[in-house]
Write a protein that holds these residues in place. Structure first.
Motif, PDB file in Angstrom:
ATOM      1  N   LEU A  67       9.921  23.010  77.533  1.00 16.14           N
ATOM      2  CA  LEU A  67      10.161  21.795  78.296  1.00 16.14           C
ATOM      3  C   LEU A  67      11.408  22.050  79.125  1.00 16.14           C
ATOM      4  O   LEU A  67      12.451  22.400  78.575  1.00 16.14           O
ATOM      5  CB  LEU A  67      10.381  20.595  77.382  1.00 16.14           C
ATOM      6  CG  LEU A  67       9.393  20.394  76.227  1.00 16.14           C
ATOM      7  CD1 LEU A  67       9.755  19.145  75.442  1.00 16.14           C
ATOM      8  CD2 LEU A  67       7.977  20.319  76.736  1.00 16.14           C
ATOM      9  N   GLY A  68      11.312  21.902  80.422  1.00 20.29           N
ATOM     10  CA  GLY A  68      12.433  22.220  81.296  1.00 20.29           C
ATOM     11  C   GLY A  68      12.416  23.707  81.602  1.00 20.29           C
ATOM     12  O   GLY A  68      11.369  24.340  81.613  1.00 20.29           O
TER      13      GLY A  68
ATOM     14  N   ARG B 223      10.521   9.916  72.367  1.00 18.46           N
ATOM     15  CA  ARG B 223      11.368   9.987  73.560  1.00 18.46           C
ATOM     16  C   ARG B 223      12.846  10.036  73.184  1.00 18.46           C
ATOM     17  O   ARG B 223      13.642  10.717  73.828  1.00 18.46           O
ATOM     18  CB  ARG B 223      11.056   8.817  74.477  1.00 18.46           C
ATOM     19  CG  ARG B 223       9.656   8.949  75.076  1.00 18.46           C
ATOM     20  CD  ARG B 223       9.221   7.711  75.767  1.00 18.46           C
ATOM     21  NE  ARG B 223       9.774   7.689  77.122  1.00 18.46           N
ATOM     22  CZ  ARG B 223       9.607   6.687  77.956  1.00 18.46           C
ATOM     23  NH1 ARG B 223       8.916   5.623  77.593  1.00 18.46           N
ATOM     24  NH2 ARG B 223      10.114   6.732  79.162  1.00 18.46           N
ATOM     25  N   LYS B 224      13.215   9.323  72.127  1.00 23.48           N
ATOM     26  CA  LYS B 224      14.594   9.330  71.643  1.00 23.48           C
ATOM     27  C   LYS B 224      14.981  10.725  71.148  1.00 23.48           C
ATOM     28  O   LYS B 224      16.062  11.234  71.464  1.00 23.48           O
ATOM     29  CB  LYS B 224      14.730   8.295  70.524  1.00 23.48           C
ATOM     30  CG  LYS B 224      16.135   7.961  70.130  1.00 23.48           C
ATOM     31  CD  LYS B 224      16.131   6.704  69.290  1.00 23.48           C
ATOM     32  CE  LYS B 224      16.713   6.968  67.939  1.00 23.48           C
ATOM     33  NZ  LYS B 224      16.720   5.797  67.079  1.00 23.48           N
ATOM     34  N   LYS B 225      14.099  11.363  70.405  1.00 23.11           N
ATOM     35  CA  LYS B 225      14.371  12.709  69.893  1.00 23.11           C
ATOM     36  C   LYS B 225      14.458  13.723  71.043  1.00 23.11           C
ATOM     37  O   LYS B 225      15.315  14.608  71.029  1.00 23.11           O
ATOM     38  CB  LYS B 225      13.313  13.130  68.889  1.00 23.11           C
ATOM     39  CG  LYS B 225      13.437  12.374  67.568  1.00 23.11           C
ATOM     40  CD  LYS B 225      12.404  12.812  66.575  1.00 23.11           C
ATOM     41  CE  LYS B 225      12.459  11.997  65.316  1.00 23.11           C
ATOM     42  NZ  LYS B 225      13.644  12.222  64.503  1.00 23.11           N
ATOM     43  N   LEU B 226      13.574  13.581  72.028  1.00 22.39           N
ATOM     44  CA  LEU B 226      13.626  14.470  73.187  1.00 22.39           C
ATOM     45  C   LEU B 226      14.941  14.291  73.940  1.00 22.39           C
ATOM     46  O   LEU B 226      15.553  15.266  74.385  1.00 22.39           O
ATOM     47  CB  LEU B 226      12.439  14.209  74.118  1.00 22.39           C
ATOM     48  CG  LEU B 226      11.069  14.621  73.577  1.00 22.39           C
ATOM     49  CD1 LEU B 226       9.958  14.134  74.501  1.00 22.39           C
ATOM     50  CD2 LEU B 226      10.980  16.127  73.377  1.00 22.39           C
ATOM     51  N   ASP B 227      15.384  13.054  74.052  1.00 20.62           N
ATOM     52  CA  ASP B 227      16.654  12.768  74.719  1.00 20.62           C
ATOM     53  C   ASP B 227      17.820  13.415  73.978  1.00 20.62           C
ATOM     54  O   ASP B 227      18.740  13.966  74.594  1.00 20.62           O
ATOM     55  CB  ASP B 227      16.856  11.252  74.819  1.00 20.62           C
ATOM     56  CG  ASP B 227      18.129  10.896  75.555  1.00 20.62           C
ATOM     57  OD1 ASP B 227      18.282  11.324  76.718  1.00 20.62           O
ATOM     58  OD2 ASP B 227      18.968  10.196  74.964  1.00 20.62           O
TER      59      ASP B 227
ATOM     60  N   ASP C 286      14.963  11.914  80.985  1.00 17.31           N
ATOM     61  CA  ASP C 286      14.293  10.636  80.729  1.00 17.31           C
ATOM     62  C   ASP C 286      12.933  10.522  81.397  1.00 17.31           C
ATOM     63  O   ASP C 286      12.050   9.848  80.893  1.00 17.31           O
ATOM     64  CB  ASP C 286      15.163   9.464  81.211  1.00 17.31           C
ATOM     65  CG  ASP C 286      16.389   9.264  80.343  1.00 17.31           C
ATOM     66  OD1 ASP C 286      16.400   9.779  79.215  1.00 17.31           O
ATOM     67  OD2 ASP C 286      17.320   8.603  80.811  1.00 17.31           O
ATOM     68  N   ASN C 287      12.767  11.159  82.550  1.00 16.95           N
ATOM     69  CA  ASN C 287      11.508  11.018  83.289  1.00 16.95           C
ATOM     70  C   ASN C 287      10.421  11.986  82.832  1.00 16.95           C
ATOM     71  O   ASN C 287       9.404  12.127  83.489  1.00 16.95           O
ATOM     72  CB  ASN C 287      11.752  11.175  84.792  1.00 16.95           C
ATOM     73  CG  ASN C 287      12.137  12.595  85.173  1.00 16.95           C
ATOM     74  OD1 ASN C 287      12.394  13.444  84.314  1.00 16.95           O
ATOM     75  ND2 ASN C 287      12.202  12.857  86.460  1.00 16.95           N
ATOM     76  N   PHE C 288      10.610  12.623  81.683  1.00 16.64           N
ATOM     77  CA  PHE C 288       9.593  13.554  81.187  1.00 16.64           C
ATOM     78  C   PHE C 288       8.309  12.817  80.805  1.00 16.64           C
ATOM     79  O   PHE C 288       7.215  13.254  81.127  1.00 16.64           O
ATOM     80  CB  PHE C 288      10.133  14.358  79.997  1.00 16.64           C
ATOM     81  CG  PHE C 288       9.137  15.333  79.457  1.00 16.64           C
ATOM     82  CD1 PHE C 288       8.723  16.408  80.218  1.00 16.64           C
ATOM     83  CD2 PHE C 288       8.590  15.164  78.200  1.00 16.64           C
ATOM     84  CE1 PHE C 288       7.780  17.309  79.741  1.00 16.64           C
ATOM     85  CE2 PHE C 288       7.660  16.050  77.709  1.00 16.64           C
ATOM     86  CZ  PHE C 288       7.252  17.126  78.481  1.00 16.64           C
ATOM     87  N   ILE C 289       8.428  11.691  80.110  1.00 16.22           N
ATOM     88  CA  ILE C 289       7.278  10.854  79.750  1.00 16.22           C
ATOM     89  C   ILE C 289       7.521   9.477  80.356  1.00 16.22           C
ATOM     90  O   ILE C 289       8.523   8.838  80.061  1.00 16.22           O
ATOM     91  CB  ILE C 289       7.114  10.718  78.225  1.00 16.22           C
ATOM     92  CG1 ILE C 289       6.940  12.084  77.564  1.00 16.22           C
ATOM     93  CG2 ILE C 289       5.931   9.803  77.899  1.00 16.22           C
ATOM     94  CD1 ILE C 289       6.988  12.047  76.045  1.00 16.22           C
ATOM     95  N   LEU C 290       6.599   9.049  81.205  1.00 16.80           N
ATOM     96  CA  LEU C 290       6.735   7.756  81.874  1.00 16.80           C
ATOM     97  C   LEU C 290       5.637   6.805  81.425  1.00 16.80           C
ATOM     98  O   LEU C 290       4.482   7.211  81.257  1.00 16.80           O
ATOM     99  CB  LEU C 290       6.673   7.928  83.390  1.00 16.80           C
ATOM    100  CG  LEU C 290       7.759   8.805  84.006  1.00 16.80           C
ATOM    101  CD1 LEU C 290       7.468   9.057  85.475  1.00 16.80           C
ATOM    102  CD2 LEU C 290       9.117   8.158  83.824  1.00 16.80           C
TER     103      LEU C 290
ATOM    104  N   ILE D 130       2.253   8.910  81.581  1.00 17.24           N
ATOM    105  CA  ILE D 130       2.171  10.078  82.457  1.00 17.24           C
ATOM    106  C   ILE D 130       3.258  11.050  82.014  1.00 17.24           C
ATOM    107  O   ILE D 130       4.397  10.648  81.770  1.00 17.24           O
ATOM    108  CB  ILE D 130       2.380   9.700  83.937  1.00 17.24           C
ATOM    109  CG1 ILE D 130       1.234   8.819  84.425  1.00 17.24           C
ATOM    110  CG2 ILE D 130       2.509  10.947  84.799  1.00 17.24           C
ATOM    111  CD1 ILE D 130       1.392   8.332  85.851  1.00 17.24           C
ATOM    112  N   VAL D 131       2.886  12.320  81.923  1.00 17.10           N
ATOM    113  CA  VAL D 131       3.848  13.364  81.580  1.00 17.10           C
ATOM    114  C   VAL D 131       4.207  14.103  82.861  1.00 17.10           C
ATOM    115  O   VAL D 131       3.321  14.416  83.664  1.00 17.10           O
ATOM    116  CB  VAL D 131       3.242  14.351  80.549  1.00 17.10           C
ATOM    117  CG1 VAL D 131       4.231  15.451  80.206  1.00 17.10           C
ATOM    118  CG2 VAL D 131       2.812  13.616  79.300  1.00 17.10           C
TER     119      VAL D 131
END
Length: 147
Positions: free
Chosen positions: A8-9, A89-93, A99-103, A111-112
């Motif tokens: 990711l990234g 999303r919290k864990k990914l953060d 933040d815009n990885f999963i919308l 949307i990913v």
């Protein structure tokens, strides 16, 4: 070749997702960013589903719930999906994923950001790679203690 996981990234500042261990490892070494996170089975299934299907566009809530919960004999609901997605999303953060990885598309699905990740394939065995990852983690922990 087997799918090892995902990045990711980018490969210097991103996060590597290891399928075998359900672990996410930050590739950044910074004080305010957690180094790794283990995910519960359902949360990892959700992430993996998003990564597998994310390049196809909008993922409807109903399809996500069927694949992640009902396909494994579990009951699904919109509040449960929201709760697990919120925690994911919290864990990914915490690992530094943007933040815009999963919308969220309100009332429809998610949307990913397909440009933000890619699969990683390997020829080596998981056993050899697990030893590599553990050695890397121990080195990171040693560096942190020295600071």
């Amino acid at each position: 070749m087997r799918k090892f996981g995902y990045i990711l990234g980018d490969d210097k500042n991103g996060v590597i997702v290891l399928r075998e261990n359900r672990v996410l490892i930050s590739l950044k070494i910074q004080k305010n960013i957690q180094s790794h996170v283990y995910l519960r089975q359902t949360m990892f299934r959700l992430l993996e589903f998003l990564l597998e299907k994310g390049k196809s566009g909008l993922l409807l809530d109903e399809i996500i719930m069927k694949a992640v919960w009902e396909g494994y004999g579990l009951r699904s609901s919109a509040p449960r999906l929201w709760q697990v997605m919120h925690e994911l999303r919290k864990k990914l953060d915490e690992l530094g994923v943007e933040d815009n990885f999963i919308l969220r598309v309100e009332g429809r699905g998610y949307i990913v950001n397909a440009a933000s990740y890619e699969p990683v394939y390997i020829r080596a065995s998981y056993d050899r790679l697990s030893r590599f990852v553990l050695a890397r983690q121990q080195n990171t922990d040693t560096v942190k203690r020295l600071k």
